[in-house]
Scaffold this motif. Sequence first.
Motif, PDB file in Angstrom:
ATOM      1  N   THR A   1       0.840  -0.942   0.048  1.00 18.51           N
ATOM      2  CA  THR A   1      -0.059   0.022   0.093  1.00 18.51           C
ATOM      3  C   THR A   1       0.861   1.343  -0.149  1.00 18.51           C
ATOM      4  OG1 THR A   1      -1.946  -1.209   1.284  1.00 18.51           O
ATOM      5  CG2 THR A   1      -1.908   1.067   1.259  1.00 18.51           C
ATOM      6  N   THR A   2       1.857   1.198   0.859  1.00 17.70           N
ATOM      7  CA  THR A   2       3.117   2.312   0.882  1.00 17.70           C
ATOM      8  C   THR A   2       3.420   2.603  -0.539  1.00 17.70           C
ATOM      9  OG1 THR A   2       3.403   1.945   3.205  1.00 17.70           O
ATOM     10  CG2 THR A   2       4.913   3.498   1.985  1.00 17.70           C
ATOM     11  N   THR A   3       3.894   1.625  -1.107  1.00 21.75           N
ATOM     12  CA  THR A   3       4.675   1.708  -2.436  1.00 21.75           C
ATOM     13  C   THR A   3       3.616   2.365  -3.456  1.00 21.75           C
ATOM     14  OG1 THR A   3       5.807  -0.488  -1.911  1.00 21.75           O
ATOM     15  CG2 THR A   3       5.778   0.227  -4.159  1.00 21.75           C
ATOM     16  N   GLU A   4       2.291   1.758  -3.484  1.00 22.93           N
ATOM     17  CA  GLU A   4       1.215   2.123  -4.564  1.00 22.93           C
ATOM     18  C   GLU A   4       1.047   3.955  -4.248  1.00 22.93           C
ATOM     19  OE1 GLU A   4      -0.516   0.481  -6.660  1.00 22.93           O
ATOM     20  OE2 GLU A   4       0.762  -1.408  -6.277  1.00 22.93           O
ATOM     21  N   ARG A   5       1.052   4.260  -2.997  1.00 16.97           N
ATOM     22  CA  ARG A   5       0.942   5.553  -3.112  1.00 16.97           C
ATOM     23  C   ARG A   5       2.037   6.427  -3.555  1.00 16.97           C
ATOM     24  NH1 ARG A   5      -2.933   2.973  -2.187  1.00 16.97           N
ATOM     25  NH2 ARG A   5      -4.405   2.949  -0.769  1.00 16.97           N
ATOM     26  N   ILE A   6       3.370   5.888  -3.081  1.00 15.40           N
ATOM     27  CA  ILE A   6       4.528   6.352  -3.471  1.00 15.40           C
ATOM     28  C   ILE A   6       4.234   6.751  -4.981  1.00 15.40           C
ATOM     29  CG2 ILE A   6       6.963   6.255  -4.037  1.00 15.40           C
ATOM     30  CD1 ILE A   6       7.165   5.110  -1.154  1.00 15.40           C
ATOM     31  N   LEU A   7       4.118   5.663  -5.641  1.00  6.17           N
ATOM     32  CA  LEU A   7       3.617   5.541  -7.367  1.00  6.17           C
ATOM     33  C   LEU A   7       2.644   6.620  -7.631  1.00  6.17           C
ATOM     34  CD1 LEU A   7       4.077   1.954  -8.096  1.00  6.17           C
ATOM     35  CD2 LEU A   7       5.987   3.412  -8.204  1.00  6.17           C
ATOM     36  N   PHE A   8       1.657   6.643  -7.091  1.00  7.21           N
ATOM     37  CA  PHE A   8       0.636   7.891  -7.359  1.00  7.21           C
ATOM     38  C   PHE A   8       0.844   9.076  -6.971  1.00  7.21           C
ATOM     39  CE2 PHE A   8      -2.973  10.134  -5.916  1.00  7.21           C
ATOM     40  CZ  PHE A   8      -3.926   9.983  -7.045  1.00  7.21           C
ATOM     41  N   THR A   9       1.728   9.430  -5.906  1.00  3.94           N
ATOM     42  CA  THR A   9       1.973  10.433  -5.544  1.00  3.94           C
ATOM     43  C   THR A   9       3.068  11.192  -6.565  1.00  3.94           C
ATOM     44  OG1 THR A   9       1.580  10.176  -3.146  1.00  3.94           O
ATOM     45  CG2 THR A   9       2.961  11.910  -3.517  1.00  3.94           C
ATOM     46  N   THR A  10       4.149  10.074  -6.985  1.00 10.25           N
ATOM     47  CA  THR A  10       5.162  10.476  -7.874  1.00 10.25           C
ATOM     48  C   THR A  10       4.689  10.712  -9.373  1.00 10.25           C
ATOM     49  OG1 THR A  10       5.683   8.301  -8.143  1.00 10.25           O
ATOM     50  CG2 THR A  10       7.193   9.680  -6.502  1.00 10.25           C
ATOM     51  N   GLY A  11       3.416  10.428  -9.501  1.00  5.99           N
ATOM     52  CA  GLY A  11       2.842  10.558 -10.932  1.00  5.99           C
ATOM     53  C   GLY A  11       3.254   9.184 -11.830  1.00  5.99           C
ATOM     54  N   ALA A  12       3.894   8.208 -11.189  1.00 12.06           N
ATOM     55  CA  ALA A  12       4.011   6.847 -11.824  1.00 12.06           C
ATOM     56  C   ALA A  12       2.745   6.069 -12.294  1.00 12.06           C
ATOM     57  CB  ALA A  12       5.172   5.875 -10.990  1.00 12.06           C
ATOM     58  N   VAL A  13       1.778   6.364 -11.447  1.00  9.37           N
ATOM     59  CA  VAL A  13       0.559   5.713 -12.021  1.00  9.37           C
ATOM     60  C   VAL A  13      -0.512   6.783 -11.518  1.00  9.37           C
ATOM     61  CG1 VAL A  13       1.135   3.498 -11.400  1.00  9.37           C
ATOM     62  CG2 VAL A  13      -0.068   4.651  -9.484  1.00  9.37           C
ATOM     63  N   TYR A  14      -1.762   6.503 -12.328  1.00  2.54           N
ATOM     64  CA  TYR A  14      -2.718   7.485 -12.291  1.00  2.54           C
ATOM     65  C   TYR A  14      -3.855   7.254 -11.580  1.00  2.54           C
ATOM     66  CZ  TYR A  14       0.387   9.573 -15.345  1.00  2.54           C
ATOM     67  OH  TYR A  14       1.836  10.187 -15.914  1.00  2.54           O
ATOM     68  N   LYS A  15      -3.902   5.877 -11.049  1.00  2.00           N
ATOM     69  CA  LYS A  15      -5.258   5.570 -10.350  1.00  2.00           C
ATOM     70  C   LYS A  15      -4.498   5.014  -8.980  1.00  2.00           C
ATOM     71  CE  LYS A  15      -9.091   2.187 -10.903  1.00  2.00           C
ATOM     72  NZ  LYS A  15      -8.798   1.140  -9.655  1.00  2.00           N
ATOM     73  N   ILE A  16      -4.930   5.044  -7.844  1.00  2.74           N
ATOM     74  CA  ILE A  16      -4.511   4.336  -6.612  1.00  2.74           C
ATOM     75  C   ILE A  16      -4.957   2.801  -6.702  1.00  2.74           C
ATOM     76  CG2 ILE A  16      -4.686   4.045  -4.219  1.00  2.74           C
ATOM     77  CD1 ILE A  16      -4.477   7.391  -3.900  1.00  2.74           C
ATOM     78  N   GLY A  17      -3.904   1.945  -6.872  1.00  4.71           N
ATOM     79  CA  GLY A  17      -4.405   0.598  -6.440  1.00  4.71           C
ATOM     80  C   GLY A  17      -4.492   0.293  -5.024  1.00  4.71           C
ATOM     81  N   THR A  18      -5.317  -0.887  -4.959  1.00  3.41           N
ATOM     82  CA  THR A  18      -5.312  -1.349  -3.404  1.00  3.41           C
ATOM     83  C   THR A  18      -5.119  -2.864  -3.286  1.00  3.41           C
ATOM     84  OG1 THR A  18      -7.749  -1.886  -3.151  1.00  3.41           O
ATOM     85  CG2 THR A  18      -7.140   0.453  -2.915  1.00  3.41           C
ATOM     86  N   VAL A  19      -4.585  -3.218  -2.187  1.00  3.91           N
ATOM     87  CA  VAL A  19      -4.449  -4.720  -1.972  1.00  3.91           C
ATOM     88  C   VAL A  19      -5.565  -5.277  -1.671  1.00  3.91           C
ATOM     89  CG1 VAL A  19      -3.235  -6.439  -0.372  1.00  3.91           C
ATOM     90  CG2 VAL A  19      -2.081  -4.142  -0.988  1.00  3.91           C
ATOM     91  N   ASP A  20      -6.377  -4.636  -1.180  1.00  7.43           N
ATOM     92  CA  ASP A  20      -7.864  -5.258  -0.539  1.00  7.43           C
ATOM     93  C   ASP A  20      -8.760  -5.492  -1.656  1.00  7.43           C
ATOM     94  OD1 ASP A  20      -6.799  -5.027   1.759  1.00  7.43           O
ATOM     95  OD2 ASP A  20      -8.028  -3.142   2.502  1.00  7.43           O
ATOM     96  N   GLU A  21      -8.341  -4.714  -2.863  1.00  7.15           N
ATOM     97  CA  GLU A  21      -9.376  -4.862  -4.069  1.00  7.15           C
ATOM     98  C   GLU A  21      -8.704  -5.850  -5.030  1.00  7.15           C
ATOM     99  OE1 GLU A  21     -10.563  -1.059  -5.596  1.00  7.15           O
ATOM    100  OE2 GLU A  21     -11.375  -0.641  -3.518  1.00  7.15           O
ATOM    101  N   GLY A  22      -7.325  -6.128  -4.830  1.00  5.60           N
ATOM    102  CA  GLY A  22      -6.520  -6.949  -5.663  1.00  5.60           C
ATOM    103  C   GLY A  22      -6.213  -6.280  -6.934  1.00  5.60           C
ATOM    104  N   THR A  23      -5.815  -4.730  -6.781  1.00  2.58           N
ATOM    105  CA  THR A  23      -5.745  -3.975  -7.829  1.00  2.58           C
ATOM    106  C   THR A  23      -4.493  -3.175  -7.732  1.00  2.58           C
ATOM    107  OG1 THR A  23      -6.992  -2.193  -6.954  1.00  2.58           O
ATOM    108  CG2 THR A  23      -8.138  -3.433  -8.608  1.00  2.58           C
TER     109      THR A  23
END
Length: 698
Positions: free
Chosen positions: A28-50
């Motif tokens: 989850t922390t890595t996903e937020r880092i990727l979102f915050t830095t613009g590496a991804v445009y949609k936040i993925g979550t572990v709970d939803e499997g995304t």
Amino acid sequence: MDDQTKLSRLENLRNIGIIAHIDAGKTTTTERILFTTGAVYKIGTVDEGTAVMDWMAQEQERGITITSAATTCFWKDKNINIIDTPGHVDFTVEVERSLKVLDGAVIVLCAVGGVQPQSETVWRQADKYKVPRIAFVNKMDRTGANFANVIESMKSRLGANTVPLQIPIGAEDHFEGVVDLVTEKAFMFKEGDKEGGFDITDIPEKVKEQAIQFRNELIEKLGEADEHIMEQYIHEKEISPDEIVQAVRKATIAAKIIPVLCGASAKNKGVQPLLDAIIDYLPSPLDLPPVKGINPETEEEVERKPDEAEKSSALVFKIATDPFVGKLAYARVYSGKIASGGYIFNATKDHKERIGKLVKMHSSKQEIVQEALAGDIVGVIGLKKTTTGDTICDEDHPIVLETMNFPEPVISMAIEPKTRADQEKLGMALNRLQEEDPTFRVSYNKETGQTIISGMGELHLEIIIDRMLREFKVAANVNKPQVAYKETIIKSNRVVGKFIQQSGGRGQYGHVVFDVAPGEKGTGVVFESKIIGGSVPREYVSSVKEGVIESALNGHLAGYPVIDVDVKLVDGSYHEVDSSDMAFKMAASMAFQQGLRACGSVLLEPIMSFEVTTPESNMGDVIGDLSSRRAKIESFEDVGNMKVVKGSVPLSEMFGYATIVRSLTQGRASYTMEPSFYHEVPKSISEKIIELSKGTTK
């Protein structure tokens, strides 16, 4: 690229790993880092499997990380390569090989659970590779979150010299922000802001006193590690935020302190300050000493600087099977450069390979690049014979970098294809998976005709079988898991082995005398020649050693591998005509097996250290059940409103425990377990195992 640009590229590079206990919030922390830095445009979550980083189907279904995924992002002109590693002990090899090639790490800790068993394991691994790290206390918004408790458990359980750079403002439902002790400002989170934004304000009155106390402690700790700060502090001079940042960076890279930050990744609180801390305090390749290795031709130590003008060297730290390109080797380039389409020398295997393509990884997506420079982490396509731990380098200037040691598997099961059509595919799938994972082993039992797979735990083998079905379309039947027992000896003795054959023509003659004794724990079988003079000619000593090592693969009691035995070759004799390598190998094998009988062979079983977290109301049932499994209870702890039971238990007693502990506690308990040591099996159980191995069970 001029020298200044090269320097700047390396200065602005961070190779980091995110490490933690299972469920602390790494992915989850890595996903937020990727979102915050613009590496991804949609936040993925572990709970939803995304989650982007959990790209395997098995990861998305189970909500856990299995393989370490690599990705790249940018923050404030700095290039950050991130490897998100698993937290489950069965996949500890993924953490081991990632830490080997990383320059820094972020350890994520749960604000409720604090330091958990796997936190300790990954911490020890980071210590082993001397990786500078910062800590991030996650889940500050959860019920039971306690920042002070986590700091305390880091000191007591990890021996960490913690230096909080932030303190939380509120906790649980009232986690409103953090005080930045460096700038003496408060970062107040904007509630409901997915971008992770915050307002910078003066420190609220309710935490002012606490902030002053923590900042004084920060300056004192920095003073212990930095003379300049100490001087300023003693003479009561103003210490600027820039001076503090420099001092924290220096002390972190020297592994003198562990800076601590806090937040709540799921709500994107505290992720931007964490990114700032990664680029401010974790090292670039230039901050670390040059990598050392051995020149395989001269056996001398050589080093390589992190400079693209240097001779090339890179360590392959992971092999993955990619559905589109086949075998993908992940490599960390330490010096020089490697180019797509060029040739590279595998110094470990003394073999030349051609690089087909180079790719920068964004989790499971790939970006093709023409070259990889010192400091880069890339995927290499086209290496046929290269495996995990191999060094690839410039052929004219060979170097073998220090490789990785992987733990021995503790659990085995027999596997067979469901249909004849699966037979051939099974062998190929197992070979591929074995190439990828050094803790997964495949062997063949000649006596039973079975293929045996071995791994680090039930979940490890379960995932392997699942991957075979999905990725390789191989359906297989498996039997119950078996424990990887070992044999050792308890006494010393002198033994003789003679192999003499006369059957017309040239005969065979080999004669050895061994002193066989118990060895130190964890040493395996150690062979040493003490021959002075020529009672056994030097050219036969390597065959004697080979005979011992091969014979040690099958012990005398139940055919399990032998460990922790010292064998000294002290005497023997030879025949001018009849002696041969084969004769001495056979004599050594006979002597070793006789040694096992003469020195009192015993069976050893893997003992696991465990932690069970259970509600207090179910404590009696849990302890009663553990006691029936030959567990030794070592301690109890209170964590929030739960009880934590710690101890050690034989692995053979714990198959299927996850289901049992859930039913005992209505699904409220959880447990973790990891290999700890080998111990002698009680006599009554040992006899049953030996009987079973010989097929004489009544």
